[in-house]
Design an enzyme around this catalytic site. Sequence first.
Site: not given
Length: 326
Positions: A85, A221
Amino acid sequence: MRIRGREYRSVWMEDGRVCMIDQRLIPHDFKIASYSSVDRVCEAISTMVVRGAPAIGAAGIYGMALAELTGEDLEDAYKRLFTTRPTAHDLKDALDYYLNSEGGPVERADRYCDESAERCRMIGVHGAEMLDDGMKILTHCNAGALACVDWGTALAPMRVARDRGKDVHVWVDETRPRCQGARLTAWELKEEGISHKLLSDNAAGYLLASGAVDMVIVGADRIAANGDVANKIGTLEKAVLAKEYGIPFYVAAPSSTFDPDCPSGEDIPIEERGDDEVTHMFGMGENGVFTRVRVAYEGCPAFNPAFDVTPARYVTGVITEEGTRK
Ligand code: MRU
């Protein structure tokens, strides 16, 4: 986190296997998935058995420990885990920690996860100081204990405030397309006994304009060197609206989410996921069976960026383990 009378972390290692709470099943079922190969750990991260920036880091570092225990090439394992990711910086932070620290494989990963959980606990301690009894807070996606090793980032201040006897109310954005708010955040708040109400993503503007929100707190994030924040898709519009209506917009994030090598939000890689997450929905049918239903016409093309970037000028402050940075 306490679930069904037992303490859990989102990810851990047991009997040579990487174990994790299967977040795809919550709130309908609670199962532990476990993996004995790096490839399977990579798949678990990509398919979001585990998700949330610090939890992805935890899965990554246990993946490295597994690689070493099973005699895999560490450089190759690093590359495969790193590309699962692309947006969350915590993954790189954890993989680098593994390579640059001392001790046995599991010892290194456990130590990183202990430190990660402690960072989140301290975010809770600092964030709770800003919360008053009766406050109403909007959050987006899931930045709770499930998204971390434990405690959460955006939800940690609410947990600590509750422990200190303050009653706060949490507005929970459903967070399409994967509905981490509806599936995970609402469930975590229920388990914690914290007052909450779920809203569709489209209702957030109306809610912010109505005076029913005192503060917005979201996770992150990746935070670029200039303070731009990447977080779950849909965060940006909440930040812009919060500024318009004079509502403080806070980001809660540990140091592992800060990327000093990334100059600005424009340099943050934004993951795009499959069309089916937008065209379909997944949940529990009335018959008690997990069901996937198609919402759009068959084959409808879709646009599915998983994150957006909120420019630093919309962020009132970042709550970290060391305090709140303005
Ligand atoms: O795609 P996800 O579910 O991994 O995205 C998670 C988020 O965007 C969270 O808000 C972020 O990771 C902060 S988690 C403490």
